[in-house]
Design an enzyme around this catalytic site. Structure first.
Site: not given
Length: 365
Positions: A323, A357
Site C-alpha cells: 500500500c 496499491e
C-alpha cells in the site's frame, strides 16, 4: 472536496498513477503493469465522521486536511451507497432523542457488498442502561427502514454491542462465493470491488504453484483463504486477536481444511523460523514439516523490516502486496539482489488520492 468527486478526471488520475508506478519500478526491470480500476464513485466500504452540534441541529462533518476547515457532509460519494442511505436516515432519529445525541462526537460506518452494516456511535460520556434502551429503539427503527445492521456504542474504556460487533461479507471471486467475517474496529480492505480484483490477480499469479504457502500479516484471512486452492497447505501469521478469531471463523465457514493461522507478529515468527527463540503458541506445530516455496506478504505502510526482508529472500517465490510504493521500492532494492520481478499490478484502491496499491510477483534468479 469530500462532497463531490470529479469523476470526469478518473481515467487521467489512473493514468498518472500508472506512469508513476512504471517510473518507480523501472530500476527493477519490471514488466508492464496490469491495471485494475475502481468504481468511479461509492467505492469505499468504510467511513468515519465527526458529529457537529449546532443548537438543535447536528450533522456529519469532516475537516479539510490543509485548511482545517469544517465541512458539512450530507452525502459522501466516496462511500458506498449503503453508507449514504443510512447516513441520511440515522441523524434525524438521533436528533429527536436527547440520550442518543448528548455528547455524541463521532459515527463510524462499515458496510459490505452483502448489504450489511456496522454503525458505531462514539461518546464523551458514560453509557448506561437508559442509553441501551434508546439504542435498541434506534436499531429497531433502522431495521424497519430495511437496514441489516449492528449498532455499537463506544465511550472511554466502554464498548456496548446490542447484538454482535461483526458482519459477514460475501465476495464472489472467480465465480466462487467466499464468506469473510469483518469485525468492528479491525482492518478490512476499504475498497471491496478492487479487493475482489486483487484476490483474482493473486490467484492467477500463483497458479501451478508447488509446495506450501507462508503468509505474514494475514488479517482475517482475506488472501489466505483465496490462495489456499493453489497450495498444498497455507501457514499464516497475524498478531491482532480479533482478526485471528475472524480468520478461524472464515476457514470453517468456507470449508477450507489446509490453512493454519498462528497468532504472532511477523517479527516473532521470523525469530521462530531462524531458531532464535521458542514460542509456546507454536507448540504442536512443526515448522520443518512445511515445504514453503512461496511467501506472501501484505505489510503495513512502513513495509518489511530488514530482518523480515532477509527471511523473505529465502523463498523461491515472493508475492508482495503493497500500500506504499516508496517502501516497496526500498524492499525491492534488497530483494532484487536475489529475485527478479515477474509480474506487476496496480490496484486503484484509493481513487483521487496519491495513495497507490500495487502487487509484485518475484522469482529467484
Amino acid at each position: 472536496m469530500p462532497n463531490s468527486l470529479h469523476i470526469e478526471d478518473y481515467e487521467q488520475q489512473l493514468a498518472e498513477k500508472t506512469d508513476r508506478l512504471k517510473a518507480m519500478m523501472a530500476p527493477f526491470n519490471a514488466p508492464e503493469p496490469e491495471i485494475f480500476s475502481s468504481p468511479k464513485s461509492h467505492y469505499r466500504m468504510r467511513a468515519e465522521f465527526r458529529v457537529w452540534h449546532d443548537g438543535d441541529d447536528l450533522f456529519h462533518i469532516m475537516f479539510d486536511k490543509e485548511t482545517k476547515e469544517r465541512i458539512r457532509i450530507d452525502q459522501f460519494p466516496v462511500a458506498s451507497q449503503l453508507i449514504n442511505h443510512v447516513m441520511a436516515k440515522i441523524l434525524p432519529l438521533i436528533k429527536e432523542n436527547e440520550l442518543l445525541r448528548h455528547k455524541l462526537f463521532q459515527i463510524d460506518y462499515l458496510s459490505t457488498l452483502s448489504n450489511k452494516l456496522i454503525v458505531s456511535l462514539l461518546y464523551h460520556k458514560k453509557l448506561g442502561d437508559e442509553w441501551i434502551e434508546a439504542a435498541k429503539q434506534l436499531k429497531e427503527k433502522l431495521t424497519n427502514e430495511g437496514f441489516d445492521l449492528q449498532l455499537i456504542g463506544r465511550a472511554s474504556k466502554t464498548k456496548i454491542m446490542l447484538d454482535n460487533d461483526y458482519v459477514d461479507e460475501c465476495l464472489t471471486i472467480n465465480g466462487r462465493n467466499m464468506i469473510y467475517r469483518q469485525v468492528e474496529n479491525s482492518f478490512t480492505q476499504p475498497n471491496a470491488q478492487v479487493n475482489v480484483k486483487m484476490l483474482a490477480w493473486a490467484i492467477a499469479a500463483t497458479k501451478n504453484s508447488t509446495g506450501d504457502l507462508l503468509e505474514l500479516y494475514c488479517g482475517n484471512g482475506n488472501f489466505s483463504l483465496a490462495l489456499a486452492q493453489n497450495f498444498e497447505r497455507v501457514l499464516a501469521t497475524e498478531i491482532a486477536k480479533p482478526s485471528v478469531t475472524a480468520a478461524q471463523y472464515n476457514i470453517a465457514a468456507n470449508h477450507i481444511n489446509n490453512v493454519q493461522i498462528i497468532r504472532m507478529s511477523a517479527e516473532d515468527f521470523t525469530q521462530a523460523m531462524r531458531g532464535v527463540r521458542e514460542f509456546k503458541r507454536l507448540d504442536g506445530i512443526n515448522l520443518s514439516d512445511y515445504q514453503c516455496n512461496t511467501i506472501f506478504v501484505d505489510p503495513p505502510r512502513s513495509g518489511l523490516d530488514d530482518k523480515t526482508v532477509k527471511l523473505v529472500q529465502e523463498y523461491d517465490n515472493i508475492l508482495y502486496i503493497s500500500c506504499n510504493p516508496e517502501t516497496l521500492c526500498d524492499n525491492l532494492a534488497v530483494l532484487n539482489e536475489t529475485h527478479v520481478v515477474k509480474k506487476l499490478a496496480l490496484f486503484d484502491q484509493f481513487p483521487y488520492t496519491h495513495h497507490m496499491e500495487s502487487g509484485v510477483l518475484l522469482t529467484r534468479r
